[in-house]
Design a protein around this motif. Structure first.
Motif, PDB file in Angstrom:
ATOM      1  N   GLY A  63      20.414 -26.898 -54.994  1.00 24.23           N
ATOM      2  CA  GLY A  63      21.583 -26.387 -54.268  1.00 24.23           C
ATOM      3  C   GLY A  63      22.872 -27.034 -54.738  1.00 24.23           C
ATOM      4  N   ALA A  64      22.829 -28.358 -54.972  1.00 24.38           N
ATOM      5  CA  ALA A  64      24.032 -29.059 -55.454  1.00 24.38           C
ATOM      6  C   ALA A  64      24.403 -28.589 -56.855  1.00 24.38           C
ATOM      7  N   ALA A  65      23.376 -28.346 -57.678  1.00 26.47           N
ATOM      8  CA  ALA A  65      23.646 -27.884 -59.045  1.00 26.47           C
ATOM      9  C   ALA A  65      24.312 -26.507 -59.046  1.00 26.47           C
ATOM     10  N   GLN A  66      23.915 -25.652 -58.092  1.00 26.63           N
ATOM     11  CA  GLN A  66      24.458 -24.293 -58.068  1.00 26.63           C
ATOM     12  C   GLN A  66      25.742 -24.181 -57.270  1.00 26.63           C
ATOM     13  N   TRP A  67      25.831 -24.921 -56.148  1.00 27.13           N
ATOM     14  CA  TRP A  67      26.925 -24.708 -55.196  1.00 27.13           C
ATOM     15  C   TRP A  67      27.890 -25.885 -55.092  1.00 27.13           C
ATOM     16  N   GLY A  68      27.646 -26.959 -55.835  1.00 25.74           N
ATOM     17  CA  GLY A  68      28.524 -28.113 -55.738  1.00 25.74           C
ATOM     18  C   GLY A  68      28.156 -28.992 -54.563  1.00 25.74           C
ATOM     19  N   VAL A  69      29.029 -29.963 -54.278  1.00 25.61           N
ATOM     20  CA  VAL A  69      28.684 -30.972 -53.284  1.00 25.61           C
ATOM     21  C   VAL A  69      29.391 -30.768 -51.947  1.00 25.61           C
ATOM     22  N   GLY A  70      30.650 -30.408 -51.952  1.00 24.98           N
ATOM     23  CA  GLY A  70      31.395 -30.299 -50.705  1.00 24.98           C
ATOM     24  C   GLY A  70      31.515 -28.881 -50.194  1.00 24.98           C
ATOM     25  N   GLY A  71      31.673 -28.768 -48.873  1.00 25.47           N
ATOM     26  CA  GLY A  71      31.912 -27.454 -48.268  1.00 25.47           C
ATOM     27  C   GLY A  71      33.289 -26.906 -48.603  1.00 25.47           C
ATOM     28  N   GLY A  72      34.263 -27.806 -48.810  1.00 27.33           N
ATOM     29  CA  GLY A  72      35.571 -27.404 -49.303  1.00 27.33           C
ATOM     30  C   GLY A  72      36.594 -27.048 -48.255  1.00 27.33           C
ATOM     31  N   ALA A  73      36.170 -26.363 -47.192  1.00 25.45           N
ATOM     32  CA  ALA A  73      37.109 -25.910 -46.160  1.00 25.45           C
ATOM     33  C   ALA A  73      36.305 -25.541 -44.918  1.00 25.45           C
ATOM     34  N   SER A  74      37.004 -25.130 -43.877  1.00 24.04           N
ATOM     35  CA  SER A  74      36.300 -24.646 -42.685  1.00 24.04           C
ATOM     36  C   SER A  74      35.644 -23.306 -42.998  1.00 24.04           C
ATOM     37  N   HIS A  75      34.689 -22.934 -42.164  1.00 22.61           N
ATOM     38  CA  HIS A  75      33.986 -21.662 -42.356  1.00 22.61           C
ATOM     39  C   HIS A  75      34.946 -20.476 -42.353  1.00 22.61           C
ATOM     40  N   LEU A  76      36.015 -20.556 -41.559  1.00 21.95           N
ATOM     41  CA  LEU A  76      36.931 -19.425 -41.410  1.00 21.95           C
ATOM     42  C   LEU A  76      37.981 -19.350 -42.514  1.00 21.95           C
ATOM     43  N   VAL A  77      38.031 -20.372 -43.369  1.00 26.09           N
ATOM     44  CA  VAL A  77      38.981 -20.328 -44.475  1.00 26.09           C
ATOM     45  C   VAL A  77      38.235 -19.896 -45.734  1.00 26.09           C
ATOM     46  N   GLY A  79      35.071 -21.904 -46.558  1.00 32.48           N
ATOM     47  CA  GLY A  79      33.957 -22.857 -46.577  1.00 32.48           C
ATOM     48  C   GLY A  79      32.618 -22.269 -46.186  1.00 32.48           C
ATOM     49  N   HIS A  80      32.583 -20.960 -45.950  1.00 31.37           N
ATOM     50  CA  HIS A  80      31.327 -20.330 -45.523  1.00 31.37           C
ATOM     51  C   HIS A  80      30.604 -19.780 -46.752  1.00 31.37           C
ATOM     52  N   SER A  81      29.716 -20.591 -47.314  1.00 32.64           N
ATOM     53  CA  SER A  81      29.034 -20.247 -48.558  1.00 32.64           C
ATOM     54  C   SER A  81      27.771 -19.430 -48.292  1.00 32.64           C
ATOM     55  N   THR A  82      27.273 -18.815 -49.354  1.00 36.05           N
ATOM     56  CA  THR A  82      26.051 -18.012 -49.262  1.00 36.05           C
ATOM     57  C   THR A  82      24.880 -18.790 -48.650  1.00 36.05           C
ATOM     58  N   PRO A  83      24.614 -20.052 -49.042  1.00 31.45           N
ATOM     59  CA  PRO A  83      23.510 -20.780 -48.404  1.00 31.45           C
ATOM     60  C   PRO A  83      23.686 -20.945 -46.896  1.00 31.45           C
ATOM     61  N   HIS A  84      24.929 -21.184 -46.444  1.00 28.02           N
ATOM     62  CA  HIS A  84      25.181 -21.262 -45.002  1.00 28.02           C
ATOM     63  C   HIS A  84      24.772 -19.953 -44.334  1.00 28.02           C
ATOM     64  N   HIS A  85      25.182 -18.847 -44.931  1.00 25.03           N
ATOM     65  CA  HIS A  85      24.919 -17.540 -44.347  1.00 25.03           C
ATOM     66  C   HIS A  85      23.415 -17.239 -44.341  1.00 25.03           C
ATOM     67  N   GLN A  86      22.743 -17.572 -45.431  1.00 25.39           N
ATOM     68  CA  GLN A  86      21.296 -17.353 -45.506  1.00 25.39           C
ATOM     69  C   GLN A  86      20.558 -18.184 -44.469  1.00 25.39           C
ATOM     70  N   LEU A  87      21.008 -19.420 -44.262  1.00 25.50           N
ATOM     71  CA  LEU A  87      20.367 -20.279 -43.262  1.00 25.50           C
ATOM     72  C   LEU A  87      20.587 -19.732 -41.860  1.00 25.50           C
ATOM     73  N   GLU A  88      21.797 -19.249 -41.563  1.00 27.42           N
ATOM     74  CA  GLU A  88      22.056 -18.654 -40.248  1.00 27.42           C
ATOM     75  C   GLU A  88      21.133 -17.463 -40.001  1.00 27.42           C
ATOM     76  N   GLU A  89      20.952 -16.633 -41.015  1.00 28.57           N
ATOM     77  CA  GLU A  89      20.070 -15.467 -40.853  1.00 28.57           C
ATOM     78  C   GLU A  89      18.621 -15.910 -40.648  1.00 28.57           C
ATOM     79  N   ALA A  90      18.197 -16.932 -41.373  1.00 27.09           N
ATOM     80  CA  ALA A  90      16.824 -17.424 -41.237  1.00 27.09           C
ATOM     81  C   ALA A  90      16.599 -18.064 -39.867  1.00 27.09           C
ATOM     82  N   LEU A  91      17.598 -18.796 -39.353  1.00 25.28           N
ATOM     83  CA  LEU A  91      17.473 -19.420 -38.032  1.00 25.28           C
ATOM     84  C   LEU A  91      17.472 -18.378 -36.917  1.00 25.28           C
TER      85      LEU A  91
END
Length: 389
Positions: A63-77, A79-91
């Motif tokens: 994940g770090a190799a593909q998406w980097g290390v930091g979130g970068g910003a808030s989700h609404l700016v 900072g809402h990356s594909t892995p975050h979205h995939q995890l929300e759907e899985a949860l």
């Protein structure tokens, strides 16, 4: 005028309530290195042994190799990356709810949910033994705040009679210092009778409880109608970091629009979400972890009874040994540490005065032999502490 911090600290030392941070010099696991010493630990919330799992580690690396290390910003700016979205759907799928929303910590998730749902003119009712984050959220919400007797649906019902405005009932699923289960069926019935919503923080239930690790709602067979607001943390049974709120489409959209702890913070590193997606898969598919953990719990309780230890009514990996006096709890912890075992002493204000304890936590990563080592040490140390009664 100045702050007299030295006096406050000295008073805490005299009362045997001073806290110190053990320095962990190894990954999470039963065998750890703490403060330069090899110890067998029974104090981690890594209930399923996933925090140092090689597949979870690899998922985070990838994940770090593909998406980097930091979130970068808030989700609404941005900072809402594909892995975050995939995890929300899985949860959401895991909890059987339409939506889930990811948070950086459990504390933030609880503050966000309570303060976004109730405010001035409303009512929030909480169990007396709720986690500090839930109690803080109730106080910060501005709603009328009241605590009912621990796990007592009758006490809750009497407070519901006096409630005004929108009413939110809030309970832990598994109480973190006692290890007992919330009586959710009774709490649900009391709340629904008065049109109140029930919010459950199942930080310690996800993973160990339920046929597929779905926590206390799965354990009781409850759904979104009974528990509209479901909170879980990812740093315990999941072995990673962060938290989530699961519920209806309207609930999640309300949190996105109004929950200040969600809106005004940087998202978690996307690599952590990648790791959690893998740990969620392991949590669901490797049922042997729960089965082994349940065998350890049963053996610990029977062994502790033989020694004469006073346990709490807990069917979970949290197995507190009630000592009472803070000084004695510290002494018992120190005696165990001398024998190579790490078990933390929990004292006020985390627990009520006079109820200091050793909080034994069991993990699927513990072996049966390691558990016997703990029981043997307790059998040796307990008389050295209890003889002063």
């Amino acid at each position: 005028m100045s702050f007299d911090l030295a006096t406050r600290l000295a008073e805490r030392r005299v009362a045997h309530l001073y806290r110190q941070r053990p320095l962990l010099e190894s990954p999470q696991g039963p065998q750890v290195r703490v403060d330069g010493r090899e110890l067998l630990a029974f104090c981690s919330n890594d209930y399923l042994g996933l925090a140092n799992h090689p597949e979870v580690i690899q998922a985070m690396r990838d994940g770090a190799a593909q998406w980097g290390v930091g979130g970068g910003a808030s989700h609404l700016v941005i900072g809402h990356s594909t892995p975050h979205h995939q995890l929300e759907e899985a949860l959401a799928e895991f909890t059987g709810r339409p939506r889930a929303l990811l948070f950086s910590t459990g504390y933030m998730a609880n503050l966000a949910a309570v303060t976004a749902l109730v405010g001035q003119g409303d009512t929030v009712l909480e169990d007396r033994l709720n986690h500090a984050s839930l109690l803080d959220a109730g106080l910060l919400s501005g709603a009328r705040f009241s605590r009912y007797l621990h796990n007592d649906a009758a006490s809750l019902a009497s407070r519901l009679e006096k409630a005004t405005g929108n009413t939110l009932v809030v309970s832990d699923g598994v109480f973190s210092m006692d290890g007992d289960l919330a009586d959710l069926p009774a709490l649900c019935a009391a709340a629904r009778q008065k049109g109140a919503w029930l919010m459950v923080d199942d930080a310690h239930g996800f993973g160990p409880l339920g046929a597929t690790g779905g926590g206390i709602v799965e354990h009781y067979g409850l759904g979104i109608e009974e528990v509209p607001v479901l909170v879980g943390t990812l740093g315990k049974g999941f072995g990673t970091a962060g938290a989530f709120v699961a519920g209806s489409e309207e609930l999640i959209e309300t949190l996105i629009q109004f929950a200040r702890p969600y809106i005004y913070t940087t998202s978690q590193p996307p690599a952590v979400a990648c790791a959690t997606l893998k740990s969620l898969q392991l949590l669901q598919t490797e049922s042997w972890r729960r089965e082994h953990l349940n065998r350890l719990i049963a053996r610990f309780r029977s062994g502790a009874a033989e020694i004469g230890l006073r346990l709490m009514d807990s069917p979970t990996p949290i197995q507190p040994i009630l000592v009472g006096d803070s000084e004695r709890a510290l002494r018992l912890s120190a005696l165990l540490r001398e024998r190579g075992l790490l078990v933390g002493a929990i004292r006020p204000p985390t627990v009520p005065a006079g109820s200091a304890r050793l909080r034994v936590t069991l993990s699927a990563a513990h072996s049966a032999a390691q558990l016997e080592q703990l029981l043997d040490a307790l059998a040796e140390c307990w008389p050295l502490v209890s003889e002063h009664d």
